[in-house]
Scaffold this motif. Structure first.
Motif, short mmCIF file in Angstrom:
data_model
loop_
_atom_site.label_atom_id
_atom_site.label_comp_id
_atom_site.label_asym_id
_atom_site.label_seq_id
_atom_site.Cartn_x
_atom_site.Cartn_y
_atom_site.Cartn_z
N MET A 1 0.85 -1.19 0.00
CA MET A 1 0.00 0.00 0.00
C MET A 1 0.89 1.25 0.00
N ARG A 2 0.56 2.17 -0.84
CA ARG A 2 1.34 3.40 -0.96
C ARG A 2 0.78 4.46 -0.01
N SER A 3 1.66 5.20 0.58
CA SER A 3 1.23 6.28 1.45
C SER A 3 1.05 7.57 0.65
N LYS A 4 0.36 8.52 1.26
CA LYS A 4 0.16 9.82 0.60
C LYS A 4 1.50 10.51 0.35
N VAL A 5 2.33 10.55 1.36
CA VAL A 5 3.62 11.23 1.25
C VAL A 5 4.48 10.56 0.18
N ARG A 6 4.50 9.24 0.19
CA ARG A 6 5.30 8.51 -0.80
C ARG A 6 4.79 8.78 -2.22
N THR A 7 3.50 8.88 -2.39
CA THR A 7 2.93 9.18 -3.70
C THR A 7 3.35 10.56 -4.17
N ILE A 8 3.25 11.55 -3.30
CA ILE A 8 3.64 12.92 -3.65
C ILE A 8 5.13 13.00 -3.95
N ILE A 9 5.94 12.36 -3.13
CA ILE A 9 7.39 12.38 -3.36
C ILE A 9 7.73 11.67 -4.67
N SER A 10 7.10 10.53 -4.90
CA SER A 10 7.36 9.80 -6.15
C SER A 10 6.99 10.62 -7.37
N SER A 11 5.79 11.19 -7.36
CA SER A 11 5.37 11.95 -8.54
C SER A 11 6.21 13.21 -8.71
N GLY A 12 6.59 13.85 -7.62
CA GLY A 12 7.45 15.03 -7.71
C GLY A 12 8.84 14.69 -8.23
N LEU A 13 9.41 13.59 -7.75
CA LEU A 13 10.73 13.16 -8.22
C LEU A 13 10.71 12.78 -9.70
N VAL A 14 9.71 12.02 -10.10
CA VAL A 14 9.62 11.61 -11.50
C VAL A 14 9.41 12.83 -12.39
N ALA A 15 8.46 13.69 -12.03
CA ALA A 15 8.18 14.87 -12.84
C ALA A 15 9.39 15.80 -12.89
N GLY A 16 9.99 16.06 -11.76
CA GLY A 16 11.15 16.95 -11.72
C GLY A 16 12.32 16.41 -12.53
N THR A 17 12.56 15.11 -12.42
CA THR A 17 13.66 14.48 -13.15
C THR A 17 13.40 14.50 -14.66
N LEU A 18 12.20 14.11 -15.07
CA LEU A 18 11.88 14.12 -16.50
C LEU A 18 11.95 15.53 -17.07
N ASP A 19 11.42 16.50 -16.35
CA ASP A 19 11.38 17.88 -16.84
C ASP A 19 12.78 18.45 -17.01
#
Length: 155
Positions: A1-19
Motif C-alpha cells: 500500500m502506498r502512502s500519501k507522502v510517498r505518492t507525492i514524493i514519487s510523482s514530484g521526483l519523476v516529474a522533476g527528473t523528467l522535466d
C-alpha cells in the motif's frame, strides 16, 4: 500500500527528473541554446537574480533544488485536488495533459512575470509549443498517472 507522502514524493521526483532532463537534452544538447549549468542557474536567479550566474556550482545546486521544490508543490497540489475533480478519475491521460497545460500557464503567465518583471515577449511559435509539450509530457502526465495509482483503491 502506498502512502500519501510517498505518492507525492514519487510523482514530484519523476516529474522533476523528467522535466529537467528534457530541458537539458533539448535546449543544451540538441538545440545548443544554452548549457545545463545555465538552465539551473536561471532557476536560481528567480531568488538570487544576477548573482546566480556568478555563484558557480552552488547556484547550480540551488537551481536544481528549487526546480524539485516546484515539482513537489505541483505534485502535492494535484494530489490534494484529485478527489474533488471527477474528470481526473475518468481519463488519466487527458487529466495529465490538462494539468500539464495548467502548470505551464501558472509558471509562464503568473510566476515568471512576478519573479522576472521584464521577460521576452511570447509568440505562438515552435519554442513556445515545445515548452508546453515538455511540461505536459514530463510533468502533468506523470503526476496524473502516479497520483491515480494511489487513489485507484478508493473508487
Amino acid at each position: 500500500m502506498r502512502s500519501k507522502v510517498r505518492t507525492i514524493i514519487s510523482s514530484g521526483l519523476v516529474a522533476g527528473t523528467l522535466d529537467i532532463t528534457a530541458a537539458i537534452l533539448i535546449y543544451a544538447g540538441i538545440l545548443h541554446k544554452t548549457t545545463a549549468e545555465k538552465i539551473l542557474q536561471s532557476i536560481a536567479s528567480g531568488i538570487f537574480k544576477k548573482e546566480a550566474y556568478t555563484g558557480g556550482s552552488e547556484m547550480t545546486l540551488v537551481g536544481l533544488g528549487l526546480h524539485f521544490l516546484i515539482a513537489f508543490i505541483f505534485a502535492w497540489f494535484y494530489f490534494k485536488i484529485f478527489p474533488y475533480i471527477p474528470f481526473f478519475k475518468i481519463n488519466t491521460l487527458l487529466s495529465g495533459i490538462s494539468y500539464g497545460f495548467f502548470i505551464w500557464v501558472v509558471m509562464n503567465l503568473l510566476v515568471l512575470p512576478i519573479v522576472f518583471p521584464v521577460l521576452p515577449e511570447k509568440n505562438l511559435d515552435f519554442p513556445l509549443l515545445l515548452s508546453i509539450l515538455i511540461v505536459i509530457c514530463c510533468v502533468g502526465i506523470p503526476i496524473a498517472f502516479i497520483t491515480r495509482k494511489y487513489y485507484a483503491k478508493w473508487y
